[in-house]
Motif scaffolding. Structure first.
Motif, PDB file in Angstrom:
ATOM      1  N   VAL A 174       0.839  -1.202   0.000  1.00 40.39           N
ATOM      2  CA  VAL A 174       0.000   0.000   0.000  1.00 40.39           C
ATOM      3  C   VAL A 174       0.879   1.258   0.000  1.00 40.39           C
ATOM      4  CG1 VAL A 174      -1.630   1.352   1.385  1.00 40.39           C
ATOM      5  CG2 VAL A 174      -2.014  -1.101   1.043  1.00 40.39           C
ATOM      6  N   ALA A 175       1.928   1.255   0.801  1.00 42.50           N
ATOM      7  CA  ALA A 175       2.808   2.429   0.872  1.00 42.50           C
ATOM      8  C   ALA A 175       3.445   2.708  -0.492  1.00 42.50           C
ATOM      9  CB  ALA A 175       3.888   2.206   1.933  1.00 42.50           C
ATOM     10  N   ARG A 176       3.931   1.637  -1.132  1.00 41.93           N
ATOM     11  CA  ARG A 176       4.589   1.795  -2.428  1.00 41.93           C
ATOM     12  C   ARG A 176       3.594   2.325  -3.471  1.00 41.93           C
ATOM     13  NH1 ARG A 176       7.549  -3.249  -3.133  1.00 41.93           N
ATOM     14  NH2 ARG A 176       5.573  -4.117  -3.853  1.00 41.93           N
ATOM     15  N   THR A 177       2.407   1.748  -3.467  1.00 43.27           N
ATOM     16  CA  THR A 177       1.381   2.158  -4.418  1.00 43.27           C
ATOM     17  C   THR A 177       1.016   3.633  -4.222  1.00 43.27           C
ATOM     18  OG1 THR A 177       0.490  -0.065  -4.355  1.00 43.27           O
ATOM     19  CG2 THR A 177      -0.925   1.621  -5.282  1.00 43.27           C
ATOM     20  N   TRP A 178       0.858   4.002  -2.959  1.00 42.61           N
ATOM     21  CA  TRP A 178       0.460   5.385  -2.659  1.00 42.61           C
ATOM     22  C   TRP A 178       1.550   6.370  -3.082  1.00 42.61           C
ATOM     23  CZ3 TRP A 178      -3.529   8.160  -2.296  1.00 42.61           C
ATOM     24  CH2 TRP A 178      -3.474   9.444  -1.735  1.00 42.61           C
ATOM     25  N   ALA A 207      -4.348  15.421  -0.925  1.00 42.82           N
ATOM     26  CA  ALA A 207      -4.858  14.068  -0.651  1.00 42.82           C
ATOM     27  C   ALA A 207      -4.031  13.455   0.467  1.00 42.82           C
ATOM     28  CB  ALA A 207      -4.766  13.205  -1.898  1.00 42.82           C
ATOM     29  N   GLU A 208      -4.688  12.627   1.268  1.00 40.37           N
ATOM     30  CA  GLU A 208      -3.995  12.027   2.400  1.00 40.37           C
ATOM     31  C   GLU A 208      -4.497  10.605   2.595  1.00 40.37           C
ATOM     32  OE1 GLU A 208      -3.457  14.606   5.998  1.00 40.37           O
ATOM     33  OE2 GLU A 208      -4.400  12.870   6.977  1.00 40.37           O
ATOM     34  N   LEU A 209      -3.548   9.716   2.843  1.00 40.49           N
ATOM     35  CA  LEU A 209      -3.911   8.315   3.093  1.00 40.49           C
ATOM     36  C   LEU A 209      -3.514   7.933   4.512  1.00 40.49           C
ATOM     37  CD1 LEU A 209      -4.706   5.396   1.952  1.00 40.49           C
ATOM     38  CD2 LEU A 209      -2.245   5.087   1.685  1.00 40.49           C
ATOM     39  N   THR A 210      -4.435   7.328   5.217  1.00 37.74           N
ATOM     40  CA  THR A 210      -4.077   6.746   6.521  1.00 37.74           C
ATOM     41  C   THR A 210      -4.342   5.251   6.427  1.00 37.74           C
ATOM     42  OG1 THR A 210      -6.300   7.112   7.373  1.00 37.74           O
ATOM     43  CG2 THR A 210      -4.660   8.824   7.809  1.00 37.74           C
ATOM     44  N   LEU A 263      -8.280   9.275   2.306  1.00 39.63           N
ATOM     45  CA  LEU A 263      -8.400   7.841   2.009  1.00 39.63           C
ATOM     46  C   LEU A 263      -7.930   7.042   3.211  1.00 39.63           C
ATOM     47  CD1 LEU A 263      -8.433   9.225  -0.786  1.00 39.63           C
ATOM     48  CD2 LEU A 263      -6.986   7.383  -1.638  1.00 39.63           C
ATOM     49  N   ARG A 264      -8.541   5.880   3.386  1.00 44.74           N
ATOM     50  CA  ARG A 264      -8.085   5.027   4.478  1.00 44.74           C
ATOM     51  C   ARG A 264      -8.115   3.570   4.018  1.00 44.74           C
ATOM     52  NH1 ARG A 264      -6.721   4.853   9.621  1.00 44.74           N
ATOM     53  NH2 ARG A 264      -7.206   2.962  10.814  1.00 44.74           N
ATOM     54  N   VAL A 265      -7.017   2.869   4.313  1.00 43.10           N
ATOM     55  CA  VAL A 265      -6.961   1.429   4.034  1.00 43.10           C
ATOM     56  C   VAL A 265      -6.861   0.712   5.367  1.00 43.10           C
ATOM     57  CG1 VAL A 265      -5.653  -0.455   2.969  1.00 43.10           C
ATOM     58  CG2 VAL A 265      -5.837   1.748   1.799  1.00 43.10           C
TER      59      VAL A 265
END
Lengths: 517, 158
Positions: free
Chosen positions: A372-376, A388-391, A428-430
């Motif tokens: 997920v980190a690499r993709t983001w 944009a922000e991913l948690t 976004l959240r995974v």
């Protein structure tokens, strides 16, 4: 004089000093009496009992001494049904027509304990001295008839089973000739019973059956095996193949030598045809997979090549002739280039979809946090300057195809960015949760966004190929991304679905079974 | 006698690139991309049979008459590019010529096979025109410039 009269005469002679003087010992009758195989009663002309042998004592359940001198009626009653028959001394329905001839009649035996039994009697007149003597042979008719009835019933039952059975039955001689065959077998192979009895078992077997399948029958017929089950093929009289399961068992004679073979044949042609249809289907599937590979090649190479030419020359014209054509021509060239680019993307996505099932490389423990980190990172770089922000929650290591898992996150996170609400920072959240469903553990992943969401009426459709809910100009994309996700997740043994409402963001969820490596 | 012959062969020679490509539009695109390299001679042949015939012509028996670099398409009429590659790398007099497979195919199978057959590089033609140009120029800069070559040494009159 016939033999029986001689025997009876000898019997009379040896009956003892009290009845006749000078009676010698030995001879067949003595052996008959001694063997006890027949119950004998000797009476005089007045039907008084002179003696009985051991078999008669056992049959009537009393000793000779108890009834000696008593009338024969003490042991036997005449049966009313026999009234019209021959008479024995007027009292019994047996009358020898001439001396020494044996008459037979039914009677009722009276045992010492008072019980009765159906009997059959045979009477021989003994020509000894001046007075008539008779030897009465007594058989328990009940025992005989019950045994006969049981035998008859058993035979009939067998006959019924043999004839009426849906299973083909045959009795086969050790040389392979048919001794008998039931209707089912006849119908199975299309021959009448008479025709079949003129054939050998080998003649109705398929000539192409491997030696291994024909041999056991030979072993059974040769007496080397007593029982055998096998799948084999008969050839119907009209030439088609009949698949059967054969149960072959050897029947030996009293001396233990092979006597004949019982063959039971069950028609399994429908099952075989289903199996063959299945095999055919599998072969077709294989062929269609090969065709898919062929398509993949065509898509990757043969379709790309002419597109490349069109796009390259459109660019070349735009570059070399810009300004020398009018603004409209420049715009049209722009459409050409854009159209070709879109076509190229479609082909690339279709190729990716086609190759999901045949992807090289195997499954391996894959750290989803890293994926997920690499993709983001990659996506974020492509959307420079986007708010944009991913948690993420705690993400597990799962057994998966790493590149394909990355593609799933790439498509889901990419969609989340693509369908964000304008003027609202994308959040976004995974996350992942371990659940147990019908006894097996699985990981359920959720990719949640705060974007435009979607109407749940389309929740199924969006996972189908080329199903897009938005016009090209609003959102670029080919409509294959979610179909690829679905195919990848299903290849991993999981499910994928979406939960959403318009304006409220979307939560894409998918599962991966937890498994050993 | 041989000494007298030798100088005739050693003439000032331009670097020659052989492009084997049946699609004339593709061939012209490459020619256009190399327009800025006046010192290069580009020869285009349209199938594998022609390519092998050219490379094995009698007067190509000396290294300086052979191309410095071969750009090979895979899908060729008459004799497939893969077969051409296999023939080249099995021929002791031709195997030292660098062969760059220039293909539209991004299939791993094509890539792996090309290297197994002895290709010196496998290049997937970029979709964008300017990227294509950049790649073609990079190939020529490297293989006809930076990389040392026995072909060009022969030409230098060793």
């Amino acid at each position: 004089m016939d033999n029986l009269t001689k025997l009876a005469g000898r019997a009379a002679r040896r009956l003892g000093p009290r009845t006749r003087p000078g009676v010698g010992a030995g001879g067949p009758l003595r052996r008959l009496v001694a063997s006890g195989s027949e119950a004998l009663v000797v009476v005089d002309g007045a039907l008084r009992i002179a003696t009985l042998n051991g078999a008669a004592e056992r049959l009537f359940g009393l000793t000779a001494a108890r009834v000696r001198g008593a009338r024969l009626e003490r042991l036997l009653e005449r049966e009313p049904a026999a009234a019209g028959g021959p008479a024995l001394g007027g009292a019994f329905a047996v009358r020898p027509r001439e001396p020494g001839a044996l008459g037979r009649a039914p009677a009722v035996g009276l045992r010492g304990d008072g019980s009765r039994f159906p009997a059959e009697i045979g009477v021989a007149e003994l020509a000894v001295g001046r007075r008539p003597w008779y030897v009465v042979l007594v058989r328990d008719r009940g025992e005989a008839s019950w045994a006969e009835a049981a035998l008859r019933e058993s035979q009939e039952r067998f006959r019924g089973v043999f004839e009426a059975s849906a299973i083909g039955f045959a009795l086969v001689e050790t040389d392979g000739r048919f001794r008998a065959a039931n209707r089912s077998l006849c119908e199975m192979v299309g021959y009448g019973e008479a025709e079949l009895l003129g054939l050998t078992f080998q003649q109705i077997m398929h000539p192409d059956d491997p030696a291994a399948e024909r041999a056991p029958l030979g072993h059974v017929l040769a007496g080397e095996l007593d029982r055998y089950h096998l799948e084999a093929r008969f050839v119907h009289k009209r030439g088609h193949v009949v698949w059967v399961v054969l149960a072959i068992s050897l029947v030996r004679d009293a001396g233990g030598a092979p006597a004949y073979v019982v063959v039971q044949a069950t028609d399994i042609t429908p099952r075989k045809e289903a199996e063959q249809a299945l095999a055919l289907h599998a072969a077709e599937l294989e062929r269609s997979n090969a065709e898919l590979q062929e398509f993949a090649y065509v898509a990757s190479h043969d379709l790309q090549e002419p597109l490349r030419t069109v796009a390259s020359y459109a660019e070349l014209v735009a570059e070399r002739y810009r300004g020398r054509l009018d603004a409209r021509a420049d715009r049209w060239l722009g459409y050409m280039v854009a159209g070709v680019q879109r076509m190229r993307q479609l082909i690339a996505d279709l190729l990716a979809l086609a190759q999901v099932r045949t992807a090289e490389g195997g499954f391996a423990p894959t750290d989803t946090a890293v994926v997920v980190a690499r993709t983001w990172d990659r996506l974020y770089a492509q959307h420079a300057g986007m708010d944009a922000e991913l948690t993420t929650g705690a993400l597990p290591t799962v057994v998966a195809h790493p590149a394909q898992l990355e593609q799933v996150f790439q498509n889901l996170l990419g969609n989340a960015l693509k369908y964000r609400r304008p003027d609202v920072p994308a959040r976004l959240r995974v996350s992942a949760a371990r659940t147990v469903r019908s006894g097996s553990a699985e990981w359920e992943f959720t990719v949640r966004d705060n974007g435009i969401g979607l109407d749940m009426a389309y929740a199924e459709r969006i996972f189908q190929i080329f199903q897009r809910l938005h016009r090209d100009d609003d959102h670029e994309g080919t409509g294959i991304g979610l179909a690829i996700c679905k195919r990848i997740v299903e290849r991993h043994g999981g499910r994928i679905w979406v939960e959403s409402a318009p304006g409220e963001g979307a939560a894409f969820r998918f599962t991966l079974p937890e498994r050993e490596r | 006698m041989q000494k007298a012959m030798q100088p005739a062969r050693v003439r000032a020679r331009r670097t020659e690139i052989l492009h084997v490509e049946d699609n004339t539009a593709e061939a012209e695109l490459l020619r256009d991309a190399l327009a800025d390299f006046p010192e290069l001679t580009l020869r285009t042949l349209v199938d594998g049979v022609e390519a092998l015939a050219y490379l094995r012509r009698p007067d190509a028996s000396v290294p300086c008459e052979r191309p410095d670099l071969i750009l090979l398409d895979l899908d060729l009429p008459r004799l497939d590019g893969r077969r051409v590659l296999a023939e080249l790398k099995a021929d002791p007099t031709l195997r030292m010529i660098p062969v760059i497979v220039l293909s539209g195919s991004s299939l791993e199978a094509d890539l792996v096979l090309a290297y197994e057959l002895g290709a010196n590089a496998y290049v997937v033609k970029p979709a964008q025109l300017n990227q294509f140009r950049a790649v073609v120029r990079a190939i020529c800069d490297f293989w006809c410039g930076a990389a040392a070559s026995p072909v060009r040494r022969g030409a230098a009159g060793r």
